[in-house]
Design a protein around this motif. Sequence first.
Motif, PDB file in Angstrom:
ATOM      1  N   MET A   1       0.836  -1.187   0.000  1.00 19.39           N
ATOM      2  CA  MET A   1       0.000   0.000   0.000  1.00 19.39           C
ATOM      3  C   MET A   1       0.877   1.244   0.000  1.00 19.39           C
ATOM      4  SD  MET A   1      -2.987   0.757   2.675  1.00 19.39           S
ATOM      5  CE  MET A   1      -3.583   2.353   2.933  1.00 19.39           C
ATOM      6  N   ASN A   2       0.513   2.218  -0.829  1.00 15.33           N
ATOM      7  CA  ASN A   2       1.295   3.440  -0.971  1.00 15.33           C
ATOM      8  C   ASN A   2       0.839   4.456   0.076  1.00 15.33           C
ATOM      9  OD1 ASN A   2       2.772   5.581  -1.793  1.00 15.33           O
ATOM     10  ND2 ASN A   2       2.061   5.546  -3.912  1.00 15.33           N
ATOM     11  N   ARG A   3       1.774   4.931   0.894  1.00 11.22           N
ATOM     12  CA  ARG A   3       1.412   5.871   1.959  1.00 11.22           C
ATOM     13  C   ARG A   3       1.790   7.314   1.622  1.00 11.22           C
ATOM     14  NH1 ARG A   3       1.693   3.099   7.742  1.00 11.22           N
ATOM     15  NH2 ARG A   3       0.785   1.136   7.140  1.00 11.22           N
ATOM     16  N   SER A   4       2.228   7.585   0.406  1.00  8.15           N
ATOM     17  CA  SER A   4       2.623   8.943   0.010  1.00  8.15           C
ATOM     18  C   SER A   4       1.483   9.948   0.129  1.00  8.15           C
ATOM     19  CB  SER A   4       3.173   8.942  -1.405  1.00  8.15           C
ATOM     20  OG  SER A   4       4.376   8.220  -1.456  1.00  8.15           O
ATOM     21  N   PRO A   5       0.263   9.648  -0.348  1.00  9.40           N
ATOM     22  CA  PRO A   5      -0.828  10.625  -0.208  1.00  9.40           C
ATOM     23  C   PRO A   5      -1.129  10.939   1.255  1.00  9.40           C
ATOM     24  CG  PRO A   5      -1.430   8.982  -1.842  1.00  9.40           C
ATOM     25  CD  PRO A   5      -0.166   8.514  -1.192  1.00  9.40           C
ATOM     26  N   LEU A   6      -1.033   9.962   2.124  1.00  6.35           N
ATOM     27  CA  LEU A   6      -1.285  10.194   3.549  1.00  6.35           C
ATOM     28  C   LEU A   6      -0.220  11.113   4.135  1.00  6.35           C
ATOM     29  CD1 LEU A   6      -2.937   9.596   6.052  1.00  6.35           C
ATOM     30  CD2 LEU A   6      -1.528   7.569   6.428  1.00  6.35           C
ATOM     31  N   LYS A   7       1.033  10.860   3.785  1.00  9.74           N
ATOM     32  CA  LYS A   7       2.119  11.710   4.280  1.00  9.74           C
ATOM     33  C   LYS A   7       1.965  13.140   3.753  1.00  9.74           C
ATOM     34  CE  LYS A   7       5.634   8.149   4.856  1.00  9.74           C
ATOM     35  NZ  LYS A   7       6.925   7.645   4.373  1.00  9.74           N
ATOM     36  N   LEU A   8       1.608  13.265   2.478  1.00  8.86           N
ATOM     37  CA  LEU A   8       1.431  14.585   1.885  1.00  8.86           C
ATOM     38  C   LEU A   8       0.300  15.340   2.574  1.00  8.86           C
ATOM     39  CD1 LEU A   8       2.371  16.513  -0.305  1.00  8.86           C
ATOM     40  CD2 LEU A   8       0.752  15.447  -1.853  1.00  8.86           C
ATOM     41  N   ALA A   9      -0.808  14.670   2.840  1.00  7.20           N
ATOM     42  CA  ALA A   9      -1.940  15.305   3.526  1.00  7.20           C
ATOM     43  C   ALA A   9      -1.540  15.723   4.938  1.00  7.20           C
ATOM     44  CB  ALA A   9      -3.132  14.352   3.565  1.00  7.20           C
ATOM     45  N   LEU A  10      -0.778  14.901   5.631  1.00 11.55           N
ATOM     46  CA  LEU A  10      -0.329  15.225   6.980  1.00 11.55           C
ATOM     47  C   LEU A  10       0.587  16.454   6.961  1.00 11.55           C
ATOM     48  CD1 LEU A  10      -0.265  14.516   9.963  1.00 11.55           C
ATOM     49  CD2 LEU A  10       1.642  12.988   9.491  1.00 11.55           C
ATOM     50  N   LEU A  11       1.522  16.495   6.010  1.00 10.61           N
ATOM     51  CA  LEU A  11       2.418  17.648   5.904  1.00 10.61           C
ATOM     52  C   LEU A  11       1.647  18.924   5.554  1.00 10.61           C
ATOM     53  CD1 LEU A  11       5.536  16.159   4.112  1.00 10.61           C
ATOM     54  CD2 LEU A  11       5.399  17.033   6.443  1.00 10.61           C
ATOM     55  N   ALA A  12       0.672  18.820   4.666  1.00 12.71           N
ATOM     56  CA  ALA A  12      -0.129  19.988   4.304  1.00 12.71           C
ATOM     57  C   ALA A  12      -0.911  20.492   5.512  1.00 12.71           C
ATOM     58  CB  ALA A  12      -1.083  19.645   3.160  1.00 12.71           C
ATOM     59  N   GLY A  13      -1.470  19.593   6.282  1.00 13.95           N
ATOM     60  CA  GLY A  13      -2.202  19.979   7.494  1.00 13.95           C
ATOM     61  C   GLY A  13      -1.306  20.659   8.506  1.00 13.95           C
ATOM     62  N   LEU A  14      -0.106  20.123   8.689  1.00 17.00           N
ATOM     63  CA  LEU A  14       0.843  20.740   9.624  1.00 17.00           C
ATOM     64  C   LEU A  14       1.255  22.131   9.134  1.00 17.00           C
ATOM     65  CD1 LEU A  14       3.113  17.706  10.555  1.00 17.00           C
ATOM     66  CD2 LEU A  14       1.565  18.966  12.067  1.00 17.00           C
ATOM     67  N   GLY A  15       1.456  22.266   7.829  1.00 23.63           N
ATOM     68  CA  GLY A  15       1.827  23.566   7.276  1.00 23.63           C
ATOM     69  C   GLY A  15       0.735  24.602   7.483  1.00 23.63           C
ATOM     70  N   LEU A  16      -0.520  24.224   7.245  1.00 21.04           N
ATOM     71  CA  LEU A  16      -1.633  25.150   7.459  1.00 21.04           C
ATOM     72  C   LEU A  16      -1.771  25.522   8.925  1.00 21.04           C
ATOM     73  CD1 LEU A  16      -4.303  23.697   5.028  1.00 21.04           C
ATOM     74  CD2 LEU A  16      -3.106  25.879   4.844  1.00 21.04           C
ATOM     75  N   THR A  17      -1.586  24.545   9.803  1.00 23.13           N
ATOM     76  CA  THR A  17      -1.661  24.825  11.238  1.00 23.13           C
ATOM     77  C   THR A  17      -0.578  25.812  11.646  1.00 23.13           C
ATOM     78  OG1 THR A  17      -2.560  22.624  11.633  1.00 23.13           O
ATOM     79  CG2 THR A  17      -1.631  23.780  13.538  1.00 23.13           C
ATOM     80  N   PHE A  18       0.640  25.610  11.162  1.00 31.01           N
ATOM     81  CA  PHE A  18       1.745  26.516  11.478  1.00 31.01           C
ATOM     82  C   PHE A  18       1.469  27.919  10.951  1.00 31.01           C
ATOM     83  CE2 PHE A  18       5.854  27.829  12.602  1.00 31.01           C
ATOM     84  CZ  PHE A  18       6.377  28.571  11.561  1.00 31.01           C
ATOM     85  N   ALA A  19       0.986  28.012   9.717  1.00 26.49           N
ATOM     86  CA  ALA A  19       0.695  29.317   9.122  1.00 26.49           C
ATOM     87  C   ALA A  19      -0.385  30.051   9.917  1.00 26.49           C
ATOM     88  CB  ALA A  19       0.270  29.156   7.662  1.00 26.49           C
ATOM     89  N   ALA A  20      -1.392  29.332  10.377  1.00 27.59           N
ATOM     90  CA  ALA A  20      -2.472  29.953  11.140  1.00 27.59           C
ATOM     91  C   ALA A  20      -1.987  30.469  12.490  1.00 27.59           C
ATOM     92  CB  ALA A  20      -3.610  28.958  11.340  1.00 27.59           C
ATOM     93  N   THR A  21      -0.993  29.824  13.071  1.00 26.91           N
ATOM     94  CA  THR A  21      -0.517  30.257  14.384  1.00 26.91           C
ATOM     95  C   THR A  21       0.369  31.495  14.301  1.00 26.91           C
ATOM     96  OG1 THR A  21       1.386  28.767  14.303  1.00 26.91           O
ATOM     97  CG2 THR A  21      -0.607  27.949  15.385  1.00 26.91           C
TER      98      THR A  21
END
Length: 111
Positions: A1-21
Amino acid sequence: MNRSPLKLALLAGLGLTFAATIYAPPATARTHVSVGIGINVAPPPPRLERRPPPRRGYVWAPGYWRWDGRGHRHVWVGGYWVRARPGLRYHRAYWVQDGPRWRFREGYWGR
């Protein structure tokens, strides 16, 4: 199973959270906001402009030289009318020499 999309979504979420703070909305009650740039090229002498007849409720903001970073040159911005603010005085935009550099001060409302 390819976990790249999950990792990408997690990184995008962390980036948005950081930007919002770290985002701070601009203050709305300021009468003087200054954005300065410094360059090593002196502006040309101001152009002579014919000031139009007075307009009730407005103040004339004289023209000034603006630095065009893309073209690496000064560009003239013609004067314009700004709505008057009771109790405040309009201070025109200008350049000031700071050692070998030139710094631009935007026009602003003050006492």
